[in-house]
Design an enzyme around this catalytic site. Structure first.
Site, PDB file in Angstrom:
ATOM      1  N   CYS A 234       0.840  -1.194   0.000  1.00 30.91           N
ATOM      2  CA  CYS A 234       0.000   0.000   0.000  1.00 30.91           C
ATOM      3  C   CYS A 234       0.880   1.251   0.000  1.00 30.91           C
ATOM      4  CB  CYS A 234      -0.918  -0.005   1.219  1.00 30.91           C
ATOM      5  SG  CYS A 234      -1.901   1.497   1.409  1.00 30.91           S
TER       6      CYS A 234
ATOM      7  N   CYS B 283      -1.036 -11.289  -7.525  1.00 31.12           N
ATOM      8  CA  CYS B 283      -1.568 -12.225  -6.528  1.00 31.12           C
ATOM      9  C   CYS B 283      -1.671 -11.460  -5.220  1.00 31.12           C
ATOM     10  CB  CYS B 283      -0.648 -13.424  -6.358  1.00 31.12           C
ATOM     11  SG  CYS B 283      -0.746 -14.567  -7.717  1.00 31.12           S
TER      12      CYS B 283
END
Length: 144
Positions: free
Chosen positions: A91, A114
């Site tokens: 993030c 993924c």
């Protein structure tokens, strides 16, 4: 010794990915443990892996995507753990580990992101209204 130096030099040349960006949002460990379930904490903060019994076309067991919605929302960083080269996704806001991206995905991008579902916040659309949901926990501990 010579093989180690060659691998090290190769890794530094191959490691031309983006560097980790400084986090815009910082939480203390205590705050994170209050906001996240134990599984979410393990995956996002300790770079843990979430095994899943549900298989997708990628046959990896993780939710897989061929592109991102907003490239500014993630940071790509070289990951040389476990004796291999992968590209970690995290993030951009808080640095939470999301998963990895590989170059063996479908067209049009050829990428396979993924992403651990424990790091996702699912949004359901019902009759034009948007409702947030989590596949893992109903206690509300779904967002950083």
């Amino acid at each position: 010794m010579r093989l180690f130096l060659v691998l090290l030099l190769t890794a530094s040349i191959a490691g031309a990915r983006k560097e980790k960006k400084p986090c815009k949002v910082l939480f203390t460990e205590k705050e994170l443990r209050q906001r996240l379930t134990p599984k979410q904490y393990h995956v996002t903060q300790e770079k843990g892996t979430e095994r899943s019994e549900k298989k997708f076309d990628s046959n990896s067991g993780w939710p897989s995507f061929f592109d991102v919605v907003n490239l500014e929302a993630i940071t790509l960083t070289d990951d040389f753990s476990y004796g291999m080269h992968r590209v970690e996704t995290s993030c951009s806001q808080c640095g939470a580990h999301l998963g990895h991206v590989f170059d063996d995905g479908p067209r049009p991008t050829g990428k396979r992101y993924c992403i651990n579902s424990a790091s996702l916040n699912f949004i359901l659309e019902k009759s034009g209204a948007v409702e947030e949901s989590s596949s893992l926990d109903v206690s509300g501990k779904t967002e950083l």
